[in-house]
Scaffold this active site. Structure first.
Site, PDB file in Angstrom:
ATOM      1  N   ASP A  25      63.507 -17.401  48.287  1.00 50.12           N
ATOM      2  CA  ASP A  25      62.181 -17.911  47.772  1.00 50.12           C
ATOM      3  C   ASP A  25      61.217 -16.699  48.472  1.00 50.12           C
ATOM      4  O   ASP A  25      60.820 -16.878  49.680  1.00 50.12           O
ATOM      5  CB  ASP A  25      61.569 -18.930  48.229  1.00 50.12           C
ATOM      6  CG  ASP A  25      60.265 -19.583  48.182  1.00 50.12           C
ATOM      7  OD1 ASP A  25      59.570 -18.666  47.593  1.00 50.12           O
ATOM      8  OD2 ASP A  25      59.829 -20.689  48.713  1.00 50.12           O
ATOM      9  N   LYS A  86      52.738  -9.733  48.688  1.00 52.92           N
ATOM     10  CA  LYS A  86      53.122 -10.348  47.158  1.00 52.92           C
ATOM     11  C   LYS A  86      51.811 -10.286  46.406  1.00 52.92           C
ATOM     12  O   LYS A  86      52.154 -10.148  45.080  1.00 52.92           O
ATOM     13  CB  LYS A  86      53.498 -11.897  47.351  1.00 52.92           C
ATOM     14  CG  LYS A  86      53.989 -12.524  46.099  1.00 52.92           C
ATOM     15  CD  LYS A  86      54.695 -13.915  46.561  1.00 52.92           C
ATOM     16  CE  LYS A  86      55.174 -14.726  45.162  1.00 52.92           C
ATOM     17  NZ  LYS A  86      55.940 -15.933  45.660  1.00 52.92           N
ATOM     18  N   GLU A 184      59.394 -20.454  40.057  1.00 57.60           N
ATOM     19  CA  GLU A 184      59.449 -21.112  41.314  1.00 57.60           C
ATOM     20  C   GLU A 184      59.479 -22.628  40.993  1.00 57.60           C
ATOM     21  O   GLU A 184      60.124 -23.330  41.461  1.00 57.60           O
ATOM     22  CB  GLU A 184      58.223 -20.913  42.376  1.00 57.60           C
ATOM     23  CG  GLU A 184      58.401 -19.548  42.977  1.00 57.60           C
ATOM     24  CD  GLU A 184      57.275 -18.816  43.575  1.00 57.60           C
ATOM     25  OE1 GLU A 184      55.949 -19.630  43.433  1.00 57.60           O
ATOM     26  OE2 GLU A 184      57.133 -17.812  43.932  1.00 57.60           O
ATOM     27  N   ASP A 206      52.655 -27.751  42.081  1.00 58.22           N
ATOM     28  CA  ASP A 206      52.805 -26.739  43.261  1.00 58.22           C
ATOM     29  C   ASP A 206      51.634 -26.410  43.813  1.00 58.22           C
ATOM     30  O   ASP A 206      51.027 -25.621  43.150  1.00 58.22           O
ATOM     31  CB  ASP A 206      54.002 -25.610  42.633  1.00 58.22           C
ATOM     32  CG  ASP A 206      54.052 -24.525  43.837  1.00 58.22           C
ATOM     33  OD1 ASP A 206      53.587 -24.703  44.992  1.00 58.22           O
ATOM     34  OD2 ASP A 206      55.147 -23.611  43.619  1.00 58.22           O
TER      35      ASP A 206
END
Lengths: 618, 174
Positions: A25, A86, A184, A206
């Site tokens: 992850d 990211k 994800e 999420d």
């Protein structure tokens, strides 16, 4: 194809040995690596005993540090300590400008792409992410006791082609074999789905620190299908903290805060938020900018502050359900991901909307990595029975620029991948031999509102009168959601040459140059690596064709069989030597000889699949 | 490519969608690239191409309009990318009226009622046309196939209106 595959479960032609695989992850704030051991998925801890590794890289004076060590030095060496990389993945320099003032390091323009100036030179997001990936892979190798055969890396559902490609490039640079990029939320559902063996529609909610994702999946007979994805990339749990900071400022009357003062407010806000997870009230007492503050925040007050934020996420839920053509009561399970889903208000409102108690038994910070580990274990071939199949969709539409700066959609969002769609073009001038094509991703109508993926120049079109040439451009999206484009002039069959220039990505050559240029991989290493890659590929071909012959040799006439056997013998022989080019040539020769055989096996395999299916029904 | 053949199903308009769905999954299960994560490059590429075909075929057979288009294409009538205008005045009139109703939704006293009313009309008309389409395709004569093509063209208008109606509904909710 179908060569390896046809071996029925438990009949694998090759001797079975356990392969090492891990799920990663790669997060904005923290990253985790996990693996399946003795049938159980667990996160892996590094030598210091941590499994959540800060996604931070520091280019120090004499070495590069990743994780906790980098964080420790951050305050003293902010301009060389890279966090939140990211957010820069697959982004152009210009579009990252709004971030520039929030980041303590220096953004620079590297051929149109965003990169960071450090004391070790200019580093692009692919290189920085590769450092994090390599560190996680090291941890996994140490814990598992060997080199990894493959990894599954998770990416946000909203990642576009450029961002996915950048992630894959980073893995390549880190020397990792990527089995699959996995969304994800899909990974999270996998972590729960396999355990419970449920059937039905699943929503994955999420809420991370800075982003919100909602995905709708369907689980049926062991098949996960992503029906739709949506969300908001500028909405997250950090907004709860900001809301509390605003409230605290109202209480104190301190509206102008110093940088340090702001941090103190933020720290206090986070503490309050965490306390209110288990308590109905929380007290605060801290000093900021020489003013002492103390008081109490009740959960009811907090819920009023954060209510708007949660309602915004519910609106996204409604939208994505509409995309999937479903109503809330059709959702059987809701999976909670991200630390912010610990907030009781989130749980209760989400539960209310879907009319079901959300699943929270797996740690919401780890559930994605655990799901990735489960999938990695399957893909690397450790599970004889292939029970789970993951069907994915593309999150954003792919299209082309047409006259007047408008976008024409070629593949609409939420189309199941892999997918191939062709579009035809014609020339508009007499004798035209070249044509420019602009590939875009996004939902909006105007080109400027979509994301530019690449520009293609088709050359070598035979000269014809206007409208005479018919150029077929084929878009192919693979299982990772990555786009490939090919083109052909139809009347003459001439394959037009394509020059690819990714708008926000690196070309293959650039990635190769980065691999050979990096300090960790000296030239010798690079050649070793290329040889190793070809040897691995040779082994795969030998194994696959060998298994295919054993099973379906009857589909070949004696001459074909003899030719293939001789090609295999040659390949097996050159594979033992260290001539990379010779191995490559032998592989290609074998492939050409077996193309037709593979096609025949595929037909047979289709019939078998449908046949077996019919038997199932009876 | 004959999509019906790929799924080993009869080439008819009235298709058992549950059966189509489970055959689709059976093929996906067999050919999905995830099955080839550790296979040779060529095999992986073939798996991607094959699953792309399967996905395309499923997509085209699942929806009645695309299914009808594919069936007609197999019978030699290609209508998927044609440019053609309508000459049927009664049909055009009806379309204009429906369009006016759509435009009036946002200003009507009870938009929800107005949406429901239009939606009901659209559904009804669609049902009638789809029934005619099924019959024409079943007959499978040159004349009836032409008739089917015309019905597909008309149905496209109705699906487009339905889509616009959904957009209006969405805007009203936001």
């Amino acid at each position: 194809m179908a060569l390896l595959q046809i071996a029925e479960p438990g009949q694998s032609a090759a001797p079975h040995h356990h392969k090492l695989a891990a799920g990663i992850d790669l997060g904005t704030t923290n990253s985790l690596v996990a693996a399946v051991r003795s049938g159980q998925a667990n996160t892996l801890h590094n030598a210091a005993g941590n499994d959540m590794i800060p996604s931070v890289v520091r280019y120090g004076p004499d070495k590069t540090e990743v994780g906790q060590d980098a964080v420790a030095a951050a305050a003293a060496d902010a301009s060389n300590t890279i966090f939140s990389i990211k957010r820069l993945m697959g982004k152009g320099y210009a579009e990252t400008q709004p971030l520039a003032e929030l980041l303590p390091y220096q953004l620079v323009d590297q051929g149109g792409l965003a990169a960071v100036a450090t004391r070790a030179g200019v580093k692009n997001p692919v290189e920085v992410s590769a450092e994090i990936l390599a560190t996680l892979a090291d941890t996994a190798s140490q814990v598992l006791g060997g080199e990894l055969n493959g990894v599954v890396i998770t990416v946000p559902a909203y990642f576009d082609d450029a961002q996915r490609q950048a992630t894959k490039d980073a893995a390549r640079l880190a020397g990792l074999n990527v089995l699959r990029l996995l969304n994800e939320p899909t990974a999270a559902a996998l972590a729960y789905g396999l355990d419970s063996g449920q059937e039905g529609v699943i929503a994955v909610y999420d809420l991370g620190g800075g982003t919100f994702d909602i995905s709708i999946l369907r689980l049926k007979r062991g098949v996960f299908e992503v029906l739709a994805t949506g969300g908001d990339s500028a909405l997250g749990g950090d907004d709860f903290d900001q809301a509390i900071v605003g409230w605290l400022q109202q209480q104190s009357g301190q509206h102008q805060l110093s940088h340090t003062g702001r941090r103190q407010y933020l720290t206090a806000a986070r503490k309050l938020k965490e306390q209110l997870t288990d308590n109905d009230t929380a007290d605060y007492s801290f000093i900021a900018d020489e003013q002492k503050l103390s008081g109490t925040l009740s959960r009811a007050e907090f819920e009023q502050l954060g209510g708007a934020l949660v309602k915004k996420t519910i609106r996204s839920c409604r939208q994505v359900l509409r995309d999937a053509d479903l109503t809330p009561d059709e959702v059987a399970k809701v999976v909670m991901v991200g630390g912010s889903t610990r907030v009781p208000l989130v749980r209760s409102l989400v539960g209310q909307f879907f009319a079901t108690e959300p699943l929270t038994s797996i740690d919401p910070d780890k559930v994605v990595a655990l799901g990735a580990a489960i999938q990695a274990n399957v893909l690397v071939g450790n599970k004889a029975e292939h029970e789970t199949l993951l069907l994915d969709v593309i999150p954003l539409s792919l299209g082309l620029e047409t006259m007047g700066g408008l976008t024409e959609k070629v593949i609409p969002r939420n189309t199941v991948i892999p997918v191939a769609r062709a579009q035809e073009f014609t020339t508009f001038k007499d004798g035209q031999t070249a044509m420019a094509i602009h590939v875009l991703q996004g939902e909006r109508e105007l080109v400027e509102d979509c994301r530019s993926l690449a520009r293609f120049e088709l050359r070598g079109i035979p000269p014809m009168p206007a409208g005479g040439a018919h150029i077929k451009v084929t878009f192919q999206v693979d299982a990772d959601g990555l786009l490939n484009v090919s083109a052909e002039e139809k009347s003459t069959g001439v394959a037009a040459g394509i020059q690819v220039k990714p708008s926000y990505g690196l070309t293959d050559d650039q990635v190769a140059a980065m691999i050979s240029g990096s300090m960790q991989h000296a030239r010798q290493d690079m050649q070793q690596r290329l040889l190793r890659e070809q040897q691995v590929e040779a082994d795969r071909v030998l194994e696959a064709v060998g298994a295919a012959l054993a099973q379906d040799g009857v589909l070949l006439d004696p001459q074909e069989l003899a030719e293939i056997k001789s090609a295999l013998a040659t390949l097996a022989q050159v594979r033992q030597q260290d001539d990379t080019a010779a191995i490559k040539a032998a592989i290609e020769h074998t492939n050409t000889l077996t193309d037709d055989f593979a096609a025949r096996r595929m037909d047979k395999s289709i019939r078998q699949a449908l046949q077996g299916h019919k038997v199932d029904e009876v | 490519m004959n999509y019906f053949q790929l799924f080993d199903l009869p080439a008819t308009f009235e298709l058992d969608l549950t059966e189509l769905g489970s055959r689709y999954l059976a093929l996906q299960r067999k050919f999905h690239p995830d099955n080839y994560a550790a296979a040779s490059n060529r095999d992986r590429l073939m798996s991607v191409q094959q699953t792309a075909n399967i996905n395309d075929a499923y997509h085209s057979l699942k929806q009645p309009l695309l299914r009808a288009e594919h069936l007609l294409a197999l019978r030699g009538l290609k209508i998927s990318h044609e440019q053609r205008s309508f000459t049927d005045p009664v049909f055009l009139m009806q379309q204009m009226e429906l369009r006016e109703q759509l435009e009036e939704i946002s200003t009507s006293e009870d938009p929800d009622d107005a949406i429901m009313a239009v939606e009901q009309q659209l559904q009804q008309q669609r049902k009638v046309l789809l029934k005619q389409l099924a019959a024409a395709l079943e007959a499978n004569t040159a004349e009836q196939n032409q008739q089917a093509a015309e019905l597909v063209r008309k149905l496209k208008f109705f699906f487009k209106l339905q889509h616009e109606l959904e957009l209006i509904e969405q805007q009203l909710q936001d």
